[in-house]
Each structure stands twice: as C-alpha cells, then as structure tokens.
Scaffold this active site. Sequence first.
Site, PDB file in Angstrom:
ATOM      1  N   THR A 111      -0.274   1.887   7.514  1.00 10.32           N
ATOM      2  CA  THR A 111      -0.168   1.463   8.916  1.00 10.32           C
ATOM      3  C   THR A 111      -0.949   0.174   9.174  1.00 10.32           C
ATOM      4  OG1 THR A 111      -0.064   3.790   9.503  1.00 10.32           O
ATOM      5  CG2 THR A 111      -0.513   2.269  11.292  1.00 10.32           C
ATOM      6  N   VAL A 112      -2.222   0.154   8.828  1.00  7.52           N
ATOM      7  CA  VAL A 112      -3.060  -1.014   9.161  1.00  7.52           C
ATOM      8  C   VAL A 112      -2.740  -2.198   8.243  1.00  7.52           C
ATOM      9  CG1 VAL A 112      -5.430  -1.855   9.393  1.00  7.52           C
ATOM     10  CG2 VAL A 112      -4.873   0.490  10.057  1.00  7.52           C
ATOM     11  N   ALA A 126      -1.921  -4.154  -3.238  1.00  6.01           N
ATOM     12  CA  ALA A 126      -1.830  -2.957  -4.083  1.00  6.01           C
ATOM     13  C   ALA A 126      -1.300  -1.807  -3.240  1.00  6.01           C
ATOM     14  CB  ALA A 126      -3.207  -2.605  -4.635  1.00  6.01           C
ATOM     15  N   ILE A 166     -11.170  -2.964  19.459  1.00  9.93           N
ATOM     16  CA  ILE A 166     -12.270  -3.405  20.334  1.00  9.93           C
ATOM     17  C   ILE A 166     -13.333  -4.109  19.486  1.00  9.93           C
ATOM     18  CG2 ILE A 166     -14.037  -2.690  21.986  1.00  9.93           C
ATOM     19  CD1 ILE A 166     -12.476  -0.133  22.471  1.00  9.93           C
ATOM     20  N   LYS A 208     -18.356   6.580  13.199  1.00 10.98           N
ATOM     21  CA  LYS A 208     -18.405   5.365  14.026  1.00 10.98           C
ATOM     22  C   LYS A 208     -19.745   5.269  14.761  1.00 10.98           C
ATOM     23  CE  LYS A 208     -13.381   5.501  14.503  1.00 10.98           C
ATOM     24  NZ  LYS A 208     -12.273   6.055  15.271  1.00 10.98           N
TER      25      LYS A 208
HETATM   26  N1  HSE Z   1      -8.193   8.432  13.476  1.00  8.60           N
HETATM   27  C1  HSE Z   1      -8.864   7.404  14.186  1.00  8.60           C
HETATM   28  C2  HSE Z   1      -8.812   7.734  15.665  1.00  8.60           C
HETATM   29  C3  HSE Z   1      -8.207   6.084  13.902  1.00  8.60           C
HETATM   30  O1  HSE Z   1      -8.082   8.642  16.044  1.00  8.60           O
HETATM   31  O2  HSE Z   1      -9.503   7.099  16.448  1.00  8.60           O
HETATM   32  C4  HSE Z   1      -9.076   4.915  14.068  1.00  8.60           C
HETATM   33  O3  HSE Z   1     -10.301   5.052  13.506  1.00  8.60           O
END
Ligand code: HSE
Length: 441
Positions: free
Chosen positions: A13-14, A43, A136, A205
């Site tokens: 995705t990213v 990769a 963000i 986080k």
């Molecule tokens: N799984 C994480 C979330 C994605 O739901 O925030 C981003 O870190």
Amino acid sequence: MKPVSVGVIGLGTVGAGTVDVLRRNGEEISRRAGREIKVTRAAVRDLARSRDCNTAGISLTANPHEIVEDPEIDVVIELIGGCDVAFDLISAALDHGKHVVTANKALIATRGNEIFHQASSAGLVVAFEAAVAGGIPVIKVLREGLAGNRVERLVGILNGTCNFILSGMQDDRSDYAEVLLKAQANGYAEADPSVDVQGVDAAHKLTILASIAYGVHLDFKSVHVEGISDITQDDIIYARELGYRIKHLGIARRLPNGLDLRVHPCLVGDDHLLSSVSGVMNAIVVNGDAVGETLLYGAGAGAQPTASAVIADLVDVVRTLTSDPGNRVPHLAFQPAALAAPGIVPLSEIVCAHYLRLTVDDRPGVLADITRILGDYQVSIEAIRQQGSADALGNVPVVIVTHRALEANVAMAVLEIEALSTIARAATRIRLETLEISVDE
Ligand code: HSE
C-alpha cells in the site's frame, strides 16, 4: 546533476503510493529537493503479482539484499514492516553507506536506539516521519518546529484503525467485527490487526513521540498499553448520554516525579476537539510551555497520506546529502549524548477520573454498598445512573463517573465491588480525561 537513486523495499500500500506520488509530483518535488529523485529499483515478495502503481523504469527484484548492497542506490526506503528482517536490511543499508527512510514504527520503537547509534556513527540519516500518524508531519513539528518549548503534555489519537472502529460503532451503531473488516478492506489495519486493536501500534507511536518530546531514549516497554476490544456498544451509548465519546488515546505527560506514558480507551468530553476526530483520521494535541496548545490533524493511514510523509523524509535526506553530518537535526531531536533514561511514574500513582459500568442485581441496598466501597477508597462520585430496567436474570447496568482519584485506589475499589454477591460480572473501567492541564501536571 545526477538524479538521486532510490531503492524501495516493499511495494504494498505505502510503497505503491510513494511511487505514484513521486511520479505525479516529481517535478515539484525535485525543485524542492534541489535534485531529481528517481526510484530505480524495488524489492517485492512476489514478482508475478500486479502492482497498484506504474513500475515502468523500476527494476524489480525478489531479493531486497540486492538493493541495500547496490552501489548505485543512494537512499533505501524500507516499507516491509516487522522487526527482524527489516532491522537486518536497514543495518545492511547503513553498512553500505546508504541513508534510510522507513515507516516502520514497531522497529523504531523497539530497536531505534541501536539503529540511530549505527546511523550516527556512520554519518547517515534514518528518517521515520511516516512511522507516526501517517501523513501528519508530527515528527518534524516536535523535533524542529517546537524545539524552543518544554513539552508538558502530548495527547493523540494515534491509531486510525481503532478510531475508525470506535467512530463506526458510534455513528452507524455497527458492531466491532463489522467495522474492523471495513478497516482491513481499506488497507488501514496492520497485517495482524490485533497489533492495532490491542493498542500496540499506538504504543509504538507514543514511544517515538515521547522520546522526541522529552529527550529520553526509546523505551517501548515503559508504556502502559490497553486496546479497544472490550468496548461494547452499551459503553458507547452510555458515554454519549453522559456527554462523552470513547476514543483510543496515547497520553504522554511530564509529572513532577517523572513521565506518565499510556495508551488506552478514554472518555473525552463531547466539546473537546479530539472527540470530533472521526474515522481513520489522527490528531495530536501538544502543550508546550511557550507555544501553549497546538493541534495537528490529518489522515493517520492510507497509501497517499503515508507516501506524503515518506517523500517529505526523502526530500530532507536529499537536502542533507551535502551537509556536514555533525550539524544535522538529531534523529531523536536531542543530541544523542543528551538523551536521558525515561523515569516513568507507575500507573498506580496516576490521578484520573473513571467511567465504571457494573452489572448488578436490581434490589435495595446494592448501590449503597457500591458507593460505600468507593468512599472507603477516597473515590468520589460525580454521576451515577441506572440504565433501563432489569433483564430476565434481574440484572441491570449501573454507570458511575468518578471524580479524579488515585488509579491504585480505583483499582482496589473495583476489585472489592466485583467481589460483592450482588455484582453479576466483571466491571468495565474506562479512564476519563478532562484534557485540562491540571494541578498534578
Ligand atoms: N495500522 C495503522 C493505523 C496504520 O491504523 O493507524 C498506520 O500506522
């Protein structure tokens, strides 16, 4: 000047979002960075699978070591997640003199101290804006924009999946499992969604944010972690009736005797800005002594928002390619030698209000027993409500909102209440934050 050559490890995705945004905005991004930036290699796990981005001009390999060892690659972007393989690849990339950009919060939170030590010793950068709160730019803001402040408190909705589930349960009255499936279908949830719903992702986080905010080493184990899987539709409705919403929060506070770091569901007043942050959106409120209160809001997950953060890091790295390594912005905001050990205040010493949901026998004297026990433990009641009438078993829900009280006292009072013969099952206890800067902060 020769373009900066980038190798991407992981085109999920990213990764696909990053390639896509770099193609779409390439010219403008190069004007900002001062150099053209080209993804030349990527990769992937399965070479035969179709991709969500245009891979023209990108040489694909199933062996990520080819990328970290390729002398033509200047910067490696690590987007495979997980800890062991990702650590080895980043370490190998640094050994080969490459700067690294990563979105891997689990890795930074648990092994960031080692990674930054290796990177700094080699005069290299490991950038990780995308690891926290998707699009963000909170790392940049805390590390640079608020560098003049003493950060007092930081409170955030840090997990898009939890917020998406709690918002869905609240707005559509959908059940937990149904909203979780939707979050997974939209690509918000981690590969293993228990990492999201058990609060571990948000704790990764918070570990990173606390380190940058307070100048302490990364210490994931010092965060108290709770998830959202015990929250029921009833809790959401009762909280709403009392004027609150339930949010999953990451909280970092500076207390006189140390840091308070925790991640758990929380009642937040309807009138607080954080209560209106819905769906996959994230938000972080930072209180600094000079700036006062600041709010950062945006998409916390998803291909393009996270790509936005990855590319911002890439531009920063490209700008620093020619700068003196000793004068770069430190990885964790404070100079490495100035980082301290996080002195953590035990959860039992935290002072906080609580929401309690009890299932009790509907008969005289039951509430008196409960309020007496709370009183014995110095827990004062702000509101108490019996919700509806008794079910077929003669049980009825009772919801209590307490004033701020010592966590240890609330926990002991709840244990004693649960032991009463008139209590049908274990209590639900959710902390309630007024989000005011209060006397013990
Ligand atoms: N799984 C994480 C979330 C994605 O739901 O925030 C981003 O870190």
